[in-house]
Design a protein around this motif. Structure first.
Motif, PDB file in Angstrom:
ATOM      1  N   GLN A 107      -3.653 -18.756  18.209  1.00  0.00           N
ATOM      2  CA  GLN A 107      -2.993 -19.703  19.101  1.00  0.00           C
ATOM      3  C   GLN A 107      -1.489 -19.448  19.160  1.00  0.00           C
ATOM      4  O   GLN A 107      -0.874 -19.504  20.225  1.00  0.00           O
ATOM      5  N   GLU A 108      -0.895 -19.141  17.993  1.00  0.00           N
ATOM      6  CA  GLU A 108       0.537 -18.834  17.948  1.00  0.00           C
ATOM      7  C   GLU A 108       0.857 -17.593  18.774  1.00  0.00           C
ATOM      8  O   GLU A 108       1.858 -17.552  19.500  1.00  0.00           O
ATOM      9  N   ALA A 109       0.012 -16.575  18.695  1.00  0.00           N
ATOM     10  CA  ALA A 109       0.217 -15.345  19.455  1.00  0.00           C
ATOM     11  C   ALA A 109       0.110 -15.613  20.957  1.00  0.00           C
ATOM     12  O   ALA A 109       0.910 -15.109  21.758  1.00  0.00           O
ATOM     13  N   GLU A 110      -0.881 -16.426  21.328  1.00  0.00           N
ATOM     14  CA  GLU A 110      -1.075 -16.742  22.749  1.00  0.00           C
ATOM     15  C   GLU A 110       0.096 -17.566  23.285  1.00  0.00           C
ATOM     16  O   GLU A 110       0.535 -17.374  24.430  1.00  0.00           O
ATOM     17  N   ASN A 111       0.613 -18.460  22.465  1.00  0.00           N
ATOM     18  CA  ASN A 111       1.759 -19.276  22.894  1.00  0.00           C
ATOM     19  C   ASN A 111       2.988 -18.400  23.152  1.00  0.00           C
ATOM     20  O   ASN A 111       3.722 -18.591  24.127  1.00  0.00           O
ATOM     21  N   GLN A 112       3.222 -17.449  22.264  1.00  0.00           N
ATOM     22  CA  GLN A 112       4.376 -16.566  22.433  1.00  0.00           C
ATOM     23  C   GLN A 112       4.186 -15.653  23.643  1.00  0.00           C
ATOM     24  O   GLN A 112       5.140 -15.352  24.364  1.00  0.00           O
ATOM     25  N   GLN A 113       2.959 -15.236  23.863  1.00  0.00           N
ATOM     26  CA  GLN A 113       2.683 -14.394  25.024  1.00  0.00           C
ATOM     27  C   GLN A 113       2.948 -15.149  26.318  1.00  0.00           C
ATOM     28  O   GLN A 113       3.523 -14.597  27.261  1.00  0.00           O
ATOM     29  N   ARG A 114       2.540 -16.420  26.358  1.00  0.00           N
ATOM     30  CA  ARG A 114       2.800 -17.238  27.554  1.00  0.00           C
ATOM     31  C   ARG A 114       4.306 -17.445  27.759  1.00  0.00           C
ATOM     32  O   ARG A 114       4.796 -17.465  28.886  1.00  0.00           O
TER      33      ARG A 114
END
Length: 222
Positions: A107-114
């Motif tokens: 989730q942290e990785a996806e948030n940073q990607q967004r």
């Protein structure tokens, strides 16, 4: 639009046949005057021309607006370069953390990607906005330039009686033109005199709409 495109657009403008007249002190030389008299006597139509490249180099309004446009472009390029640098740094940081399992969760990785995607969208929006602003300034400049020339020629030609006043520049369709009919110096002198007197639209602003003027007058009466 890069600097080269701006200068090309400025140089390629088709200037109409009409100028706010401001100075008739520079007359055609004796040869030109004789040619004009002969043409009038024979009933022939007299034609003159203006060297556009020379006009843009010598007309103070053109020189000042060229400098302003180039500065606006430099500012836009600097702003975009800064945003691009930040975007690249964020993307690189994300990739490094991804390769080294630096995220605590998916989730942290996806948030940073967004967040990076949003940053990229902001960069593209800025690129579009700044490009539109620069193009708008160029259009305003072109309109103001044509307006000053049209007004000048309309008055200037009352005495000259030219049937046509043509534009001439490198690469156009005029293969030969007798310098007797070159009125560039007259035109530049008149335009500069008008510009120094405050007649030229130095800020290249369009004419206010009638309804806007009415509102201004109403405000003044209050």
């Amino acid at each position: 639009m890069n600097r080269k495109n701006i200068l090309c657009a400025m140089a390629a403008m088709a200037l109409a046949v009409s100028f706010t007249a401001c100075d008739n002190s520079n007359k055609m030389d004796e040869k030109g005057a004789a040619a004009a008299a002969a043409a009038e006597k024979s009933g022939a139509q007299l034609i003159a021309f203006v060297e556009i490249d020379s006009l843009q180099e010598k007309y103070e309004f053109c020189k000042e607006m060229k400098g302003k446009l180039e500065q606006k472009q430099k500012n836009a390029e600097a702003a975009l370069a800064s945003q691009e640098k930040n975007l690249q740094a964020a993307a690189k940081n994300f990739q490094n953390k991804l390769n080294n399992n630096g995220f605590n969760s998916r989730q942290e990785a996806e948030n940073q990607q967004r967040a990076i995607e949003n940053q990229q969208n902001q960069y593209l929006a800025s690129q579009q906005r700044l490009g539109n602003e620069l193009q708008s300034e160029l259009v305003k400049y072109q309109e103001a330039l044509l307006d000053s020339i049209n007004h000048f020629l309309a008055e200037y030609n009352k005495d000259k009686k030219f049937a046509f006043i043509l534009t001439k520049q490198k690469g156009d369709n005029i293969l030969y033109a007798d310098q007797v009919y070159d009125i560039t110096d007259d035109v530049v002198a008149g335009l500069n005199k008008a510009y120094k007197g405050g007649d030229a639209k130095a800020e290249a602003k369009p004419e206010a709409k009638p309804e806007a003027k009415a509102e201004e007058k109403a405000e003044e009466k209050k």
